[in-house]
Scaffold this motif. Structure first.
Motif, PDB file in Angstrom:
ATOM      1  N   ASP A   5      49.086 -16.910  -6.966  1.00  0.00           N
ATOM      2  CA  ASP A   5      50.049 -17.122  -8.044  1.00  0.00           C
ATOM      3  C   ASP A   5      51.050 -18.167  -7.575  1.00  0.00           C
ATOM      4  O   ASP A   5      51.867 -17.905  -6.691  1.00  0.00           O
ATOM      5  CB  ASP A   5      50.747 -15.808  -8.372  1.00  0.00           C
TER       6      ASP A   5
ATOM      7  N   ARG B 198      47.831 -20.098 -11.775  1.00  0.00           N
ATOM      8  CA  ARG B 198      47.273 -18.880 -11.173  1.00  0.00           C
ATOM      9  C   ARG B 198      45.772 -19.077 -10.977  1.00  0.00           C
ATOM     10  O   ARG B 198      45.033 -19.302 -11.946  1.00  0.00           O
ATOM     11  CB  ARG B 198      47.529 -17.676 -12.079  1.00  0.00           C
TER      12      ARG B 198
ATOM     13  N   ALA C 103      44.514 -15.283 -15.331  1.00  0.00           N
ATOM     14  CA  ALA C 103      44.535 -16.458 -14.465  1.00  0.00           C
ATOM     15  C   ALA C 103      44.313 -17.698 -15.306  1.00  0.00           C
ATOM     16  O   ALA C 103      43.816 -17.637 -16.437  1.00  0.00           O
ATOM     17  CB  ALA C 103      43.469 -16.343 -13.376  1.00  0.00           C
TER      18      ALA C 103
END
Length: 213
Positions: free
Chosen positions: A14, A19, A38
């Motif tokens: 992250d 991400r 993500a």
């Protein structure tokens, strides 16, 4: 950035640049898989314990190519490798991914099953944080993983993965302690998450061992 080991070869990274989730595993793998989203998901190869992109929220882009490319603003280098010491004849091919987040160069070896050749080492020569399998049997073993760590000139942190834990008691792979005994500067983090910034990178190479989430 914050690095979380979910389990097996799956990490959530992250960062301010996005991400990135690596090698998500299917439900048959007995680690807990959190509700996670993500931007990018890397897939080293198409085996069930590494390619479960559908479990990841947020409509991520799957990264499964080779060569130099940019995905959602993140520069990647996909490096061809094999899942075994017979050029992929037993278990197929594997993709190594090097990428940059917050000015730090990271790489995930996937299920690398053989020593790196000269071209592969050159492609990873700028890597500072490395996620590497150490359990053997399906991948490189502890000794081979240590050789790779020592061969990368800019490496500062190696994070082991793909080793025996309480969640996979019947899998024929070695525990991380076999790798730790071969390495210097080993740090047991005591958590599944660790901070990694330019200021926090050690001056000399260290091994950071995470707990699974």
């Amino acid at each position: 950035m914050r690095i979380t080991w979910i389990g097996h070869a799956c990490f959530l990274i992250d960062s301010q640049d996005g991400r990135v989730l690596t090698d998500p595993f299917a439900a048959e793998v007995p680690y807990d898989f959190p509700e996670v989203s993500a931007d990018l998901v890397t897939v080293s190869h198409d085996h069930f314990d590494h390619n479960a992109v559908g479990r990841v929220g947020g409509r991520p882009e799957a990264v499964d190519g080779l060569g130099e490319f940019i995905a959602r603003g993140v520069p990647f280098r996909g490096v061809s490798s094999s899942h075994d010491e017979q050029g992929g004849a037993k278990r197929g091919q594997n993709r190594i991914y090097a990428f940059s987040l917050e000015g730090i160069r990271l790489a995930h070896l996937g299920d690398l099953g053989a020593r790196l050749d000269a071209a592969q080492r050159e492609a990873l020569s700028d890597v500072e944080i490395l996620f590497a399998p150490v359990g053997g049997h399906y991948t490189i073993d502890a000794r081979q993983a240590g050789e790779i760590a020592r061969s990368l000139p800019r490496l500062r942190v190696m994070i082991p993965m793909h080793f025996h834990t309480d969640r996979i008691p019947d899998w024929p792979i070695a525990p991380v302690e076999e790798f730790a005994r071969l390495m210097d500067n080993v740090r047991y983090v005591g958590d599944s998450t660790v901070e990694a910034t330019r200021a926090l990178l050690p001056a000399q190479r260290e091994v950071w061992i995470l707990d699974h989430a």
